[in-house]
Design a protein around this motif. Structure first.
Motif, short mmCIF file in Angstrom:
data_model
loop_
_atom_site.label_atom_id
_atom_site.label_comp_id
_atom_site.label_asym_id
_atom_site.label_seq_id
_atom_site.Cartn_x
_atom_site.Cartn_y
_atom_site.Cartn_z
N ASP A 4 -7.59 2.40 3.29
CA ASP A 4 -6.62 1.71 1.82
C ASP A 4 -5.23 2.17 2.32
O ASP A 4 -4.81 3.23 2.14
CB ASP A 4 -7.65 2.85 1.00
N SER A 5 -4.45 1.02 1.99
CA SER A 5 -3.14 1.53 2.21
C SER A 5 -2.59 1.79 0.92
O SER A 5 -1.52 2.64 1.19
CB SER A 5 -2.51 -0.04 2.63
N SER A 30 -10.72 6.03 13.55
CA SER A 30 -11.01 5.01 12.87
C SER A 30 -10.07 4.81 11.55
O SER A 30 -10.56 4.07 10.66
CB SER A 30 -12.37 4.48 12.75
N GLY A 31 -8.69 5.51 11.57
CA GLY A 31 -8.17 5.24 10.21
C GLY A 31 -6.53 5.79 10.56
O GLY A 31 -6.19 5.48 11.59
N LEU A 32 -5.98 6.12 9.50
CA LEU A 32 -4.68 6.66 9.68
C LEU A 32 -4.52 7.91 9.34
O LEU A 32 -4.81 8.59 8.60
CB LEU A 32 -3.77 5.96 8.65
N ALA A 33 -4.13 8.87 10.35
CA ALA A 33 -3.87 10.32 10.32
C ALA A 33 -2.37 10.50 9.95
O ALA A 33 -1.57 10.07 10.53
CB ALA A 33 -4.25 10.86 11.70
N ILE A 44 -6.79 9.08 6.52
CA ILE A 44 -7.26 8.00 5.32
C ILE A 44 -8.24 7.32 6.34
O ILE A 44 -7.92 6.73 7.34
CB ILE A 44 -6.29 7.12 5.03
N SER A 45 -9.64 7.10 6.06
CA SER A 45 -10.55 6.62 6.54
C SER A 45 -11.15 5.40 5.50
O SER A 45 -11.98 6.09 4.67
CB SER A 45 -11.79 7.46 7.30
#
Length: 116
Positions: A4-5, A30-33, A44-45
């Motif tokens: 989710d941006s 699988s997201g942004l760390a 964020i996953s």
């Protein structure tokens, strides 16, 4: 990498107001760390937060609204959890999760660097 941006922007904004830290963003889990001072702090996953926290606080954390265990190979990972959006929708709740992660980050050990 699905995340989710808007939630990423919320985390980014929160961390930008914390004095004395260095923030790096990296694709992980699988997201942004968000790495704080070289250590994974929060991720964020999809539309969830993935939090890294002091395992000694596990019981307290598991009682929080929105808490989901982080499972790896069928085992619960103490010191890590997911938080559903309902658990951080309110600003005070979001702040609680972010401070939980930042508090542990100050004492956490950095991962060993991989040799090239």
């Amino acid at each position: 990498m699905a995340y989710d941006s808007q939630l990423a922007d919320r985390v980014r904004e929160y961390l930008s107001d914390v004095a004395g830290i260095r923030i790096t963003e990296k694709a992980m889990f699988s997201g942004l760390a968000f790495l704080v001072n070289g250590k994974m702090c929060v991720n964020i996953s999809r539309d969830n937060l993935m939090c890294r926290f002091d395992p000694a606080r596990f019981e307290e954390v598991a009682e929080r609204h929105g808490y989901l265990p982080m499972l790896m190979k069928g085992k619960e990972m103490k010191g890590y959890c997911f938080v559903e959006p309902a658990g951080f929708r309110r600003p005070g709740d979001f702040r609680w999760w972010m401070e939980l992660c930042l508090d542990f980050n100050r004492h956490a050990k950095a991962s060993k660097k991989k040799k090239p």
